[in-house]
Scaffold this active site. Structure first.
Site, PDB file in Angstrom:
ATOM      1  N   THR A 185       0.875  -1.196   0.000  1.00 32.26           N
ATOM      2  CA  THR A 185       0.000   0.000   0.000  1.00 32.26           C
ATOM      3  C   THR A 185       0.904   1.236   0.000  1.00 32.26           C
ATOM      4  O   THR A 185       0.999   1.941   1.009  1.00 32.26           O
ATOM      5  CB  THR A 185      -0.916   0.000   1.243  1.00 32.26           C
ATOM      6  OG1 THR A 185      -0.095  -0.140   2.412  1.00 32.26           O
ATOM      7  CG2 THR A 185      -1.928  -1.118   1.188  1.00 32.26           C
ATOM      8  N   CYS A 218       8.468   2.480   5.970  1.00 33.41           N
ATOM      9  CA  CYS A 218       7.278   2.530   6.824  1.00 33.41           C
ATOM     10  C   CYS A 218       7.038   3.840   7.552  1.00 33.41           C
ATOM     11  O   CYS A 218       5.959   4.421   7.450  1.00 33.41           O
ATOM     12  CB  CYS A 218       7.330   1.380   7.837  1.00 33.41           C
ATOM     13  SG  CYS A 218       7.237  -0.223   7.048  1.00 33.41           S
ATOM     14  N   ASN A 240       3.756   3.053  14.853  1.00 37.88           N
ATOM     15  CA  ASN A 240       4.848   3.570  14.018  1.00 37.88           C
ATOM     16  C   ASN A 240       5.044   5.067  14.203  1.00 37.88           C
ATOM     17  O   ASN A 240       6.164   5.559  14.263  1.00 37.88           O
ATOM     18  CB  ASN A 240       4.584   3.245  12.552  1.00 37.88           C
ATOM     19  CG  ASN A 240       5.213   1.923  12.169  1.00 37.88           C
ATOM     20  OD1 ASN A 240       5.863   1.286  12.983  1.00 37.88           O
ATOM     21  ND2 ASN A 240       5.012   1.519  10.931  1.00 37.88           N
TER      22      ASN A 240
HETATM   23  C1  UDX Z   1       9.477  -0.082  11.407  1.00 39.54           C
HETATM   24  C2  UDX Z   1       8.850  -0.500  12.741  1.00 39.54           C
HETATM   25  O1  UDX Z   1       9.870  -0.640  13.711  1.00 39.54           O
HETATM   26  C3  UDX Z   1       8.125  -1.823  12.570  1.00 39.54           C
HETATM   27  O2  UDX Z   1       7.470  -2.180  13.780  1.00 39.54           O
HETATM   28  C4  UDX Z   1       7.062  -1.677  11.472  1.00 39.54           C
HETATM   29  O3  UDX Z   1       6.410  -2.860  11.248  1.00 39.54           O
HETATM   30  C5  UDX Z   1       7.718  -1.213  10.203  1.00 39.54           C
HETATM   31  O4  UDX Z   1       8.437  -0.026  10.414  1.00 39.54           O
HETATM   32  P1  UDX Z   1      11.636  -0.675  10.016  1.00 39.54           P
HETATM   33  O5  UDX Z   1      11.205   0.378   9.100  1.00 39.54           O
HETATM   34  O6  UDX Z   1      12.110  -1.959   9.466  1.00 39.54           O
HETATM   35  O7  UDX Z   1      10.440  -1.009  11.062  1.00 39.54           O
HETATM   36  O8  UDX Z   1      12.861  -0.081  10.840  1.00 39.54           O
HETATM   37  P2  UDX Z   1      13.207   0.338  12.336  1.00 39.54           P
HETATM   38  O9  UDX Z   1      14.110  -0.667  12.918  1.00 39.54           O
HETATM   39  O10 UDX Z   1      11.994   0.682  13.059  1.00 39.54           O
HETATM   40  O11 UDX Z   1      14.057   1.663  12.041  1.00 39.54           O
HETATM   41  C6  UDX Z   1      13.456   2.727  11.374  1.00 39.54           C
HETATM   42  C7  UDX Z   1      14.429   3.872  11.223  1.00 39.54           C
HETATM   43  O12 UDX Z   1      14.658   4.506  12.476  1.00 39.54           O
HETATM   44  C8  UDX Z   1      15.802   3.462  10.692  1.00 39.54           C
HETATM   45  O13 UDX Z   1      16.212   4.368   9.726  1.00 39.54           O
HETATM   46  C9  UDX Z   1      16.691   3.553  11.929  1.00 39.54           C
HETATM   47  O14 UDX Z   1      18.015   3.873  11.581  1.00 39.54           O
HETATM   48  C10 UDX Z   1      16.046   4.716  12.678  1.00 39.54           C
HETATM   49  N1  UDX Z   1      16.288   4.727  14.133  1.00 39.54           N
HETATM   50  C11 UDX Z   1      15.863   3.681  14.889  1.00 39.54           C
HETATM   51  C12 UDX Z   1      16.911   5.851  14.698  1.00 39.54           C
HETATM   52  O15 UDX Z   1      17.297   6.791  14.018  1.00 39.54           O
HETATM   53  N2  UDX Z   1      17.084   5.875  16.054  1.00 39.54           N
HETATM   54  C13 UDX Z   1      16.665   4.842  16.862  1.00 39.54           C
HETATM   55  O16 UDX Z   1      16.859   4.923  18.077  1.00 39.54           O
HETATM   56  C14 UDX Z   1      16.037   3.704  16.256  1.00 39.54           C
END
Ligand code: UDX
Length: 444
Positions: free
Chosen positions: A89, A276, A224
């Site tokens: 989506t 996401c 999210n």
């Molecule tokens: C996210 C949600 O965590 C997950 O539950 C949902 O289903 C999909 O979206 P994802 O996009 O795979 O998952 O990545 P995630 O591990 O959440 O990290 C997202 C972003 O945040 C990354 O770019 C990461 O580098 C950044 N991040 C994460 C930070 O900048 N600081 C943090 O402390 C944690």
């Protein structure tokens, strides 16, 4: 319903993880994809993307006979009991998700609906979409057919790079819908809730949360949006720390030590990316607008995140004075470690901004070896030191574990300049300073 026939429509990231994990739990699962090439690839145990452990799990569950893939709707959907909709989506007009793939999945499924069929929406859809899915299915039904089917919302919380882990050992499983629909889906998850399957962990006690459709859909977005907001808050505090001479590496863990806050997702840096967060926060803002409400906090989370990417450029400009003709090396391209995904990756944004400023850019990533055509000017290096060759500055953007093992003297020796910008605050700055480098971070 003993030994239900389970189908998964859409075998992208969420679909292939869902199908393989449900098969590991012992369920009979058939993955359906209208893309015959993808269905054949998966049936042969090949994955079109990188996700730790998934290729092995795919081959294991195919070999067990619990998992099949097909592009033939009849094979997957005839006499099906529970169908998971796991189609994409992407962001559409006005920030609202584009539901075209969901509509086509509904058309494929409708002819196979029977009394008691449970349609489970796992795609991230605007609040209220489950009713929309029901309407779509009813529209697609043959005139004389009126099967009593159920629609359930079962949002996924999978993180790229740890998707199998997140599916098998979740904090919670959310099911939204009427009781007759929720029951059969809850039954599929019993092995996870009770941790009774081959790779179970006794210390894991997932919650099963059952609620109404709209609340289940909102739980996904709100979860999210909260994580994105928390990271943007950490980045805002980091920016303030720099102004007042405090150290975010001290401040953030200290506030996170308060259990009401928690240290998870409180790491400052160059901002969040991925497929996401941006999409879901934008969709939630669009939903607010649809109702004449302005979600300012959510909008600010996106603005702060955009700012973090500009902060990198501003720091380099401040230290190098001009960027035109300067050589800048980027370490890490994917939006986070453990994935090859470049969607909304901070490094891609920073590379574009550097090139626009006239800098000469090189980059190294452990698994991303190719960039989109509009970044053809970026030299892909064979290792971090090759990337740093004659560089005026090195910028760490994705905190791959191997970067914490960088040799300071070797890095300094490869560079012609002395500027190291740690965009994730993960490097032992004192050691790099001792090697003669000027080290900057985020929030200190
Ligand atoms: C996210 C949600 O965590 C997950 O539950 C949902 O289903 C999909 O979206 P994802 O996009 O795979 O998952 O990545 P995630 O591990 O959440 O990290 C997202 C972003 O945040 C990354 O770019 C990461 O580098 C950044 N991040 C994460 C930070 O900048 N600081 C943090 O402390 C944690």
């Amino acid at each position: 319903m003993s030994n239900p026939k389970v189908a998964v429509i859409g075998t992208g990231y969420v679909g292939s993880v869902t199908a393989s994990c449900l098969a590991l739990l012992g369920h009979q699962v058939c993955g359906f994809d209208s893309d015959a090439t993808r269905a054949d690839q998966l049936a042969a145990g090949q994955l079109p993307f990188y996700e730790p452990g998934l290729a092995e799990l795919l081959r294991e569950t195919l070999a067990s006979g619990n998992l099949r893939f097909t592009d033939d709707p009849r094979q997957a959907l005839e006499d099906v009991d529970v169908v998971f909709l796991c189609v994409g989506t992407p962001t559409g007009a006005g920030g609202n998700p584009d539901l075209a793939q969901l509509a086509s999945a509904a058309w494929t499924l409708a002819p196979y609906l029977r009394d008691g069929t449970v349609v489970v929406n796992k795609s991230t859809v605007p609040v209220g979409s489950a009713d929309w899915v029901r309407t779509l299915l009813e529209e697609a039904l043959p005139r004389n057919a009126a099967p009593a089917f159920h629609v359930v919302s079962n949002p996924e919380f999978l993180r790229e790079g740890s998707a199998i882990e997140d599916f098998l050992y979740p904090d919670r499983i959310v099911l939204g819908g009427d009781g007759d629909g929720v029951g059969p889906v809850a039954a599929l998850y019993v092995p996870i809730v009770t941790q009774a399957f081959p790779r179970a962990r006794t210390e894991v006690v997932p919650q099963l949360i059952t609620t109404d459709l709209a609340s289940a859909e909102m739980i996904k977005y709100a979860a999210n949006a909260f994580l994105a907001m928390k990271i943007s808050f950490a980045n805002e505090v980091a920016n303030l720390c720099e102004l007042v001479g405090a150290d975010a590496r001290q401040v953030l863990p200290a506030i996170g030590a308060d259990r009401r806050i928690g240290t998870a997702f409180l790491s400052a840096g160059v901002g969040w990316g991925g497929s996401c967060f941006g999409k879901d926060v934008t969709a939630l803002i669009a939903t607010g607008h649809d109702y004449g409400y302005s979600p300012d906090l959510l909008r600010a989370s996106i603005e702060v995140n955009k700012l973090q990417r500009a902060v990198v450029i501003r720091k380099l400009q401040r230290e190098l004075k001009i960027l035109k003709g300067r050589r800048v090396a980027i370490l890490g391209l994917s939006f986070k470690p453990g994935t090859d995904d470049l969607r909304d990756a901070p490094a891609i944004d920073v590379a574009h901004r550097l090139i626009a400023a006239g800098a000469v850019v090189s980059a190294y990533d452990p698994i991303v070896k190719q960039l989109p055509p509009d970044l053809a000017g970026v030299r892909i290096a064979s290792d971090p030191y090759d990337a740093a060759h004659r560089a005026n500055a090195v910028v760490l953007i994705t905190e791959w574990p191997e970067f914490t093992g960088l040799e300071p003297a070797r890095l300094a020796g490869a560079m012609s300049g002395d500027l190291l910008l740690d965009g994730r605050n993960v490097l032992p700055d004192a050691e790099f300073r001792a090697a003669g480098l000027r080290v900057l971070g985020v929030g200190w």
